[in-house]
Scaffold this motif. Sequence first.
Motif, PDB file in Angstrom:
ATOM      1  N   ALA A  75      45.160  23.982  30.884  1.00 48.16           N
ATOM      2  CA  ALA A  75      46.413  23.968  31.439  1.00 48.16           C
ATOM      3  C   ALA A  75      46.173  25.854  31.657  1.00 48.16           C
ATOM      4  CB  ALA A  75      47.505  24.222  30.341  1.00 48.16           C
ATOM      5  N   ILE A  76      45.006  26.530  31.098  1.00 47.76           N
ATOM      6  CA  ILE A  76      44.559  27.806  31.438  1.00 47.76           C
ATOM      7  C   ILE A  76      43.579  27.582  32.775  1.00 47.76           C
ATOM      8  CG2 ILE A  76      42.896  30.083  29.991  1.00 47.76           C
ATOM      9  CD1 ILE A  76      44.281  28.816  27.775  1.00 47.76           C
ATOM     10  N   ALA A  77      42.801  26.607  31.972  1.00 47.36           N
ATOM     11  CA  ALA A  77      41.812  27.299  33.402  1.00 47.36           C
ATOM     12  C   ALA A  77      42.380  27.013  34.728  1.00 47.36           C
ATOM     13  CB  ALA A  77      40.702  25.844  33.375  1.00 47.36           C
ATOM     14  N   SER A  78      43.819  25.807  34.231  1.00 43.48           N
ATOM     15  CA  SER A  78      45.043  25.268  35.903  1.00 43.48           C
ATOM     16  C   SER A  78      45.428  26.635  36.297  1.00 43.48           C
ATOM     17  CB  SER A  78      45.582  23.906  36.012  1.00 43.48           C
ATOM     18  OG  SER A  78      46.562  24.949  34.624  1.00 43.48           O
ATOM     19  N   ARG A  92      45.304  28.853  43.345  1.00 45.80           N
ATOM     20  CA  ARG A  92      45.183  29.767  44.743  1.00 45.80           C
ATOM     21  C   ARG A  92      46.576  30.732  45.092  1.00 45.80           C
ATOM     22  NH1 ARG A  92      40.302  30.210  46.834  1.00 45.80           N
ATOM     23  NH2 ARG A  92      39.051  27.839  45.824  1.00 45.80           N
ATOM     24  N   ARG A  93      46.620  31.768  45.289  1.00 46.49           N
ATOM     25  CA  ARG A  93      47.614  32.522  45.959  1.00 46.49           C
ATOM     26  C   ARG A  93      47.603  33.018  47.019  1.00 46.49           C
ATOM     27  NH1 ARG A  93      49.056  35.791  40.226  1.00 46.49           N
ATOM     28  NH2 ARG A  93      49.060  34.377  39.545  1.00 46.49           N
ATOM     29  N   SER A  94      48.447  33.170  47.734  1.00 43.67           N
ATOM     30  CA  SER A  94      48.500  33.714  49.461  1.00 43.67           C
ATOM     31  C   SER A  94      48.636  35.296  49.220  1.00 43.67           C
ATOM     32  CB  SER A  94      50.021  33.258  50.341  1.00 43.67           C
ATOM     33  OG  SER A  94      50.611  34.444  49.610  1.00 43.67           O
ATOM     34  N   ALA A  95      47.761  35.975  50.391  1.00 37.32           N
ATOM     35  CA  ALA A  95      47.894  36.828  50.659  1.00 37.32           C
ATOM     36  C   ALA A  95      49.012  38.350  50.299  1.00 37.32           C
ATOM     37  CB  ALA A  95      47.057  37.261  52.421  1.00 37.32           C
ATOM     38  N   TRP A  96      50.088  37.389  50.862  1.00 35.74           N
ATOM     39  CA  TRP A  96      51.811  38.256  50.183  1.00 35.74           C
ATOM     40  C   TRP A  96      51.878  37.786  49.226  1.00 35.74           C
ATOM     41  CZ3 TRP A  96      55.032  41.242  51.731  1.00 35.74           C
ATOM     42  CH2 TRP A  96      56.478  41.604  50.671  1.00 35.74           C
ATOM     43  N   GLN A  97      51.576  37.276  47.544  1.00 32.14           N
ATOM     44  CA  GLN A  97      51.987  37.135  46.256  1.00 32.14           C
ATOM     45  C   GLN A  97      50.864  38.006  45.752  1.00 32.14           C
ATOM     46  OE1 GLN A  97      50.823  32.539  46.013  1.00 32.14           O
ATOM     47  NE2 GLN A  97      53.125  32.130  45.390  1.00 32.14           N
ATOM     48  N   VAL A  98      49.453  38.199  46.491  1.00 33.39           N
ATOM     49  CA  VAL A  98      48.548  38.938  46.129  1.00 33.39           C
ATOM     50  C   VAL A  98      48.286  40.614  46.055  1.00 33.39           C
ATOM     51  CG1 VAL A  98      46.571  39.926  46.183  1.00 33.39           C
ATOM     52  CG2 VAL A  98      46.666  37.289  45.679  1.00 33.39           C
ATOM     53  N   PHE A  99      48.967  40.877  47.524  1.00 38.01           N
ATOM     54  CA  PHE A  99      49.355  41.936  47.342  1.00 38.01           C
ATOM     55  C   PHE A  99      51.022  42.391  47.510  1.00 38.01           C
ATOM     56  CE2 PHE A  99      45.683  41.010  49.433  1.00 38.01           C
ATOM     57  CZ  PHE A  99      44.689  41.958  49.315  1.00 38.01           C
ATOM     58  N   ARG A 100      51.518  41.702  47.156  1.00 38.49           N
ATOM     59  CA  ARG A 100      53.665  42.411  47.044  1.00 38.49           C
ATOM     60  C   ARG A 100      53.595  43.988  46.261  1.00 38.49           C
ATOM     61  NH1 ARG A 100      56.467  37.287  46.169  1.00 38.49           N
ATOM     62  NH2 ARG A 100      54.872  36.907  44.428  1.00 38.49           N
ATOM     63  N   ALA A 101      52.878  43.031  44.736  1.00 40.78           N
ATOM     64  CA  ALA A 101      53.568  44.475  44.393  1.00 40.78           C
ATOM     65  C   ALA A 101      52.467  45.937  44.690  1.00 40.78           C
ATOM     66  CB  ALA A 101      53.566  43.749  42.756  1.00 40.78           C
ATOM     67  N   PRO A 102      51.180  45.763  45.043  1.00 41.70           N
ATOM     68  CA  PRO A 102      51.108  47.072  45.259  1.00 41.70           C
ATOM     69  C   PRO A 102      51.548  47.302  46.744  1.00 41.70           C
ATOM     70  CG  PRO A 102      49.185  45.648  44.417  1.00 41.70           C
ATOM     71  CD  PRO A 102      50.167  44.685  45.086  1.00 41.70           C
TER      72      PRO A 102
END
Length: 76
Positions: A8-11, A16-26
Amino acid sequence: MKGPISSAIASDRDERRSAWQVFRAPLMIGLVSAAGLAFGLFGDGLWDSLCWLGLSVPILLSLIHGVPWKRSAKQA
């Protein structure tokens, strides 16, 4: 040896995350900071308050998420 917990931790790590999910908060933090800087240029009074508010958000977020808080004896 992989058990249900380790898989479960490995999954979670392999998700995979989209660019929006990665850069939304910053991006949002950067926009709030830029707005705070702009508000400081507009005038005095309310604009100064908005400037302080906008520029304090990144500082507060870095304190909340960057400082390792000590756990109480009950949680450990």
